[in-house]
Design an enzyme around this catalytic site. Structure first.
Site, PDB file in Angstrom:
ATOM      1  N   PRO A  10     -35.673   2.191  -8.978  1.00 55.14           N
ATOM      2  CA  PRO A  10     -36.658   1.532  -8.121  1.00 55.14           C
ATOM      3  C   PRO A  10     -37.571   0.548  -8.842  1.00 55.14           C
ATOM      4  CG  PRO A  10     -37.252   3.834  -8.487  1.00 55.14           C
ATOM      5  CD  PRO A  10     -35.850   3.648  -9.001  1.00 55.14           C
ATOM      6  N   ASN A  11     -37.819  -0.539  -8.138  1.00 50.45           N
ATOM      7  CA  ASN A  11     -38.746  -1.611  -8.543  1.00 50.45           C
ATOM      8  C   ASN A  11     -38.186  -2.519  -9.629  1.00 50.45           C
ATOM      9  OD1 ASN A  11     -40.921  -0.725  -6.762  1.00 50.45           O
ATOM     10  ND2 ASN A  11     -41.099   1.028  -8.146  1.00 50.45           N
ATOM     11  N   ARG A  18     -42.808  -8.460 -11.775  1.00 55.74           N
ATOM     12  CA  ARG A  18     -43.570  -7.221 -11.800  1.00 55.74           C
ATOM     13  C   ARG A  18     -44.223  -7.004 -13.168  1.00 55.74           C
ATOM     14  NH1 ARG A  18     -40.621  -1.428 -12.713  1.00 55.74           N
ATOM     15  NH2 ARG A  18     -42.452  -0.144 -12.325  1.00 55.74           N
ATOM     16  N   TYR A  23     -43.209  -5.663 -18.600  1.00 52.81           N
ATOM     17  CA  TYR A  23     -41.762  -5.741 -18.414  1.00 52.81           C
ATOM     18  C   TYR A  23     -41.152  -7.126 -18.715  1.00 52.81           C
ATOM     19  CZ  TYR A  23     -42.532  -1.249 -16.160  1.00 52.81           C
ATOM     20  OH  TYR A  23     -42.885   0.053 -15.913  1.00 52.81           O
ATOM     21  N   ASN A  72     -31.210   3.109 -16.200  1.00 49.84           N
ATOM     22  CA  ASN A  72     -32.672   3.072 -16.187  1.00 49.84           C
ATOM     23  C   ASN A  72     -33.085   3.545 -14.795  1.00 49.84           C
ATOM     24  OD1 ASN A  72     -35.394   2.624 -16.252  1.00 49.84           O
ATOM     25  ND2 ASN A  72     -35.279   0.514 -17.003  1.00 49.84           N
ATOM     26  N   ALA A  75     -38.922   5.006 -12.200  1.00 52.99           N
ATOM     27  CA  ALA A  75     -39.859   6.091 -11.882  1.00 52.99           C
ATOM     28  C   ALA A  75     -39.147   7.416 -11.579  1.00 52.99           C
ATOM     29  CB  ALA A  75     -40.743   5.689 -10.711  1.00 52.99           C
ATOM     30  N   HIS A  78     -38.806  10.401 -14.075  1.00 49.16           N
ATOM     31  CA  HIS A  78     -39.869  11.381 -14.289  1.00 49.16           C
ATOM     32  C   HIS A  78     -39.990  12.394 -13.158  1.00 49.16           C
ATOM     33  CE1 HIS A  78     -40.690   8.234 -17.116  1.00 49.16           C
ATOM     34  NE2 HIS A  78     -41.086   7.398 -16.188  1.00 49.16           N
ATOM     35  N   ASP A  85     -29.403  16.183 -12.365  1.00 51.42           N
ATOM     36  CA  ASP A  85     -28.221  17.020 -12.085  1.00 51.42           C
ATOM     37  C   ASP A  85     -26.953  16.177 -11.992  1.00 51.42           C
ATOM     38  OD1 ASP A  85     -29.653  19.366 -12.081  1.00 51.42           O
ATOM     39  OD2 ASP A  85     -29.572  19.689  -9.914  1.00 51.42           O
ATOM     40  N   GLU A  96     -29.577   6.659 -21.474  1.00 49.56           N
ATOM     41  CA  GLU A  96     -30.828   6.416 -20.733  1.00 49.56           C
ATOM     42  C   GLU A  96     -31.584   5.279 -21.412  1.00 49.56           C
ATOM     43  OE1 GLU A  96     -33.371   9.863 -20.629  1.00 49.56           O
ATOM     44  OE2 GLU A  96     -35.091   8.703 -19.919  1.00 49.56           O
ATOM     45  N   HIS A  98     -35.082   2.528 -21.225  1.00 50.53           N
ATOM     46  CA  HIS A  98     -36.333   2.056 -20.628  1.00 50.53           C
ATOM     47  C   HIS A  98     -36.763   0.794 -21.342  1.00 50.53           C
ATOM     48  CE1 HIS A  98     -36.687   5.693 -18.314  1.00 50.53           C
ATOM     49  NE2 HIS A  98     -36.354   6.353 -19.403  1.00 50.53           N
ATOM     50  N   SER A 100     -39.973  -0.338 -21.413  1.00 54.56           N
ATOM     51  CA  SER A 100     -41.232  -0.046 -22.113  1.00 54.56           C
ATOM     52  C   SER A 100     -41.080   1.233 -22.934  1.00 54.56           C
ATOM     53  CB  SER A 100     -42.362   0.120 -21.090  1.00 54.56           C
ATOM     54  OG  SER A 100     -42.096   1.214 -20.235  1.00 54.56           O
ATOM     55  N   ARG A 105     -47.422   5.332 -22.892  1.00 58.59           N
ATOM     56  CA  ARG A 105     -48.012   5.082 -21.576  1.00 58.59           C
ATOM     57  C   ARG A 105     -48.544   6.414 -20.999  1.00 58.59           C
ATOM     58  NH1 ARG A 105     -44.062   1.504 -18.154  1.00 58.59           N
ATOM     59  NH2 ARG A 105     -45.997   1.237 -16.967  1.00 58.59           N
ATOM     60  N   ARG A 109     -45.189   9.796 -17.682  1.00 55.69           N
ATOM     61  CA  ARG A 109     -43.965   9.088 -18.074  1.00 55.69           C
ATOM     62  C   ARG A 109     -43.299   9.710 -19.299  1.00 55.69           C
ATOM     63  NH1 ARG A 109     -44.297   4.351 -14.872  1.00 55.69           N
ATOM     64  NH2 ARG A 109     -46.473   3.800 -14.511  1.00 55.69           N
TER      65      ARG A 109
HETATM   66  C1  DQA Z   1     -39.354   2.154 -16.879  1.00 53.05           C
HETATM   67  C2  DQA Z   1     -40.492   3.117 -17.224  1.00 53.05           C
HETATM   68  C3  DQA Z   1     -40.845   3.978 -16.031  1.00 53.05           C
HETATM   69  O1  DQA Z   1     -41.910   4.857 -16.370  1.00 53.05           O
HETATM   70  C4  DQA Z   1     -41.297   3.105 -14.880  1.00 53.05           C
HETATM   71  O2  DQA Z   1     -41.558   3.884 -13.743  1.00 53.05           O
HETATM   72  C5  DQA Z   1     -40.348   2.005 -14.569  1.00 53.05           C
HETATM   73  C6  DQA Z   1     -39.663   1.324 -15.662  1.00 53.05           C
HETATM   74  C7  DQA Z   1     -39.039   1.193 -18.032  1.00 53.05           C
HETATM   75  O3  DQA Z   1     -37.954   0.619 -18.025  1.00 53.05           O
HETATM   76  O4  DQA Z   1     -39.888   0.979 -18.917  1.00 53.05           O
HETATM   77  O5  DQA Z   1     -40.203   1.601 -13.418  1.00 53.05           O
HETATM   78  O6  DQA Z   1     -38.179   2.931 -16.635  1.00 53.05           O
END
Ligand code: DQA
Length: 139
Positions: A10-11, A18, A23, A72, A75, A78, A85, A96, A98, A100, A105, A109
């Site tokens: 998401p996002n 954003r 980011y 990735n 959110a 977390h 699963d 995995e 990320h 950031s 943070r 997170r």
């Molecule tokens: C993220 C870190 C997450 O905590 C956050 O909710 C994101 C992006 C990252 O790529 O740094 O949406 O996964």
């Protein structure tokens, strides 16, 4: 040819717009075009969804045939027992990533439902985190 997929949660469709201080200002499609040119010997697919169940469905769909998954979950990393699963249920290794450094943070997170079942975790390198994950599958 290695078959890899980047799955974004998401996002992350808003990358470039954003919170650019965290980011960056490059959109994901701009980044993806560059990376596809650079790794032309890799079949690199891409999927993004803001919906938890769609991310799980995609993991099930590719998780028995692909050579690697770069995830990735944003959110949902977390919060989502379901995505954790799913990563455990499939056979394809998941790295995995990320953008950031989630550990410098907010405390919420620092928890990941993905990490215990991931092959490895790469975080804090900006969009380069994705490239490092691709390289991890090529070595
Ligand atoms: C993220 C870190 C997450 O905590 C956050 O909710 C994101 C992006 C990252 O790529 O740094 O949406 O996964």
């Amino acid at each position: 040819m290695k078959k890899l997929i980047i799955i974004n949660g998401p996002n992350l469709n808003l990358l470039g717009k954003r919170e650019p201080n965290i980011y960056g200002s490059l959109s994901f499609t701009e980044f993806l075009d560059k990376i596809k040119d650079k790794y032309e010997n890799v079949q690199l697919d891409y999927f993004q969804s803001n919906i938890e169940g769609e991310l799980i469905d995609k993991l099930h769909e590719v998780g028995f045939t692909n050579d690697g998954i770069i995830l990735n979950a944003a959110a949902y990393t977390h919060t989502s027992v379901g995505i954790g699963d799913a990563v455990k249920a499939i056979e394809t290794p998941v790295v995995e990533v990320h953008i950031s450094n989630t550990f410098n943070r907010e405390e919420f997170r620092h928890q990941s439902f993905i990490s215990p079942n991931a092959k490895g975790v790469i975080l804090g390198f900006g969009l380069q985190s994705y490239e490092l994950a691709i390289q991890s599958f090529l070595n």
